[in-house]
Design an enzyme around this catalytic site. Structure first.
Site, PDB file in Angstrom:
ATOM      1  N   ASP A 105       0.834  -1.210   0.000  1.00  0.00           N
ATOM      2  CA  ASP A 105       0.000   0.000   0.000  1.00  0.00           C
ATOM      3  C   ASP A 105       0.868   1.260   0.000  1.00  0.00           C
ATOM      4  O   ASP A 105       2.011   1.230   0.464  1.00  0.00           O
ATOM      5  CB  ASP A 105      -0.860   0.062   1.270  1.00  0.00           C
ATOM      6  CG  ASP A 105      -1.783  -1.125   1.405  1.00  0.00           C
ATOM      7  OD1 ASP A 105      -2.171  -1.703   0.376  1.00  0.00           O
ATOM      8  OD2 ASP A 105      -2.108  -1.477   2.555  1.00  0.00           O
TER       9      ASP A 105
HETATM   10  N1  URA Z   1      -1.220  -5.959   4.026  1.00  0.00           N
HETATM   11  C1  URA Z   1      -1.656  -4.681   4.064  1.00  0.00           C
HETATM   12  O1  URA Z   1      -2.645  -4.377   4.726  1.00  0.00           O
HETATM   13  N2  URA Z   1      -0.989  -3.774   3.361  1.00  0.00           N
HETATM   14  C2  URA Z   1       0.116  -4.043   2.623  1.00  0.00           C
HETATM   15  O2  URA Z   1       0.687  -3.142   2.004  1.00  0.00           O
HETATM   16  C3  URA Z   1       0.562  -5.372   2.603  1.00  0.00           C
HETATM   17  C4  URA Z   1      -0.133  -6.320   3.308  1.00  0.00           C
END
Ligand code: URA
Length: 237
Positions: A105
């Site tokens: 993310d």
């Molecule tokens: N899980 C999440 O919530 N975000 C990420 O970026 C990777 C795994």
């Protein structure tokens, strides 16, 4: 097949074709050791040795495997529709185009593998390969020992039951907890949603490893090439 040199240079991700033409005219490009300024020049991108400012460009068919410590505030993509920073902005020195394997993310940091090896990228992101991904998270509230079992049994996120996951409690602070989460799936915002499912909001999230490959001491925003052992490991998974 021979193609125009400026097209091949642009394919390396060096700059636009027009800018590459300018680099050629300025005498900064060599083909097989000879400076080429003629804009009609054609080259074989797999056979000819192309250099920019005396740096040999990695051959386009050479596979490149990179481990990046992605900072918060970067999109895991090669281009963003809103012009926000993208992870490949951090790899501008690499003279070959590579693509992220899976995603983190915008607000997650840590280990991200990038490659131009399409077969490996496909394999690593395919659910059947189940590579373990390990995260460290700072979450709101105090995580309880019972939550370890809840992660192990699977949790409902968006009507989906997650596969067994490993939760370790590293530290309980006054009103936050530091935890370690290992999952092998890759659902959208999975770790955040799993933590929310047990009543804790993720404050910080960092991926620290994928299988045997660890982030180690690599600084945020920096990258390194994977070594032979790591590449062989990924290929034999
Ligand atoms: N899980 C999440 O919530 N975000 C990420 O970026 C990777 C795994």
């Amino acid at each position: 097949m021979k193609e125009r040199l400026q097209k091949v240079l642009a394919e390396y991700g060096i700059a636009s074709r027009r800018k590459c033409e300018q680099l050629m005219v300025e005498g900064r490009v060599k083909v097989n050791g000879i400076i080429v300024t003629e804009l009609g020049t054609k080259v074989d991108k797999f056979e000819d040795k192309i250099e920019l400012n005396d740096d040999k460009l990695i051959s386009l068919d050479e596979k490149v495997y990179v481990l990046l410590n992605k900072p918060i505030g970067y999109i895991t993509s090669v281009k963003d529709q809103f012009d926000r920073p993208v992870v490949t902005d951090l790899l501008k020195n690499l003279k070959v185009r590579i693509y992220p394997v899976g995603r983190l993310d915008y607000d997650t940091e840590g280990l991200l593998i990038l490659t131009n090896d399409g077969d490996l990228a496909y394999k690593l992101t395919h659910p059947k390969h189940q590579i373990n991904k390990k995260y460290i998270a700072l979450v709101s509230g105090i995580v309880q020992d019972e939550d370890i079992e809840r992660f192990k049994s699977g949790l409902f996120i968006d009507d989906y039951k997650t596969a067994p996951a490993i939760l370790k409690i590293l530290k309980r602070n006054k009103d936050t907890s530091l935890i370690n989460v290992t999952i092998h799936e890759g659902k959208n915002r999975q770790v955040r949603k799993m933590c929310e499912a047990i009543g804790h909001k993720v404050i910080d999230l960092k991926r620290i490893s994928m299988g045997n490959i660890s982030l180690g001491e690599l600084e945020s925003g920096k990258y390194r090439l994977l070594n032979e052992k790591e590449i062989t490991y990924l290929k034999t998974l």
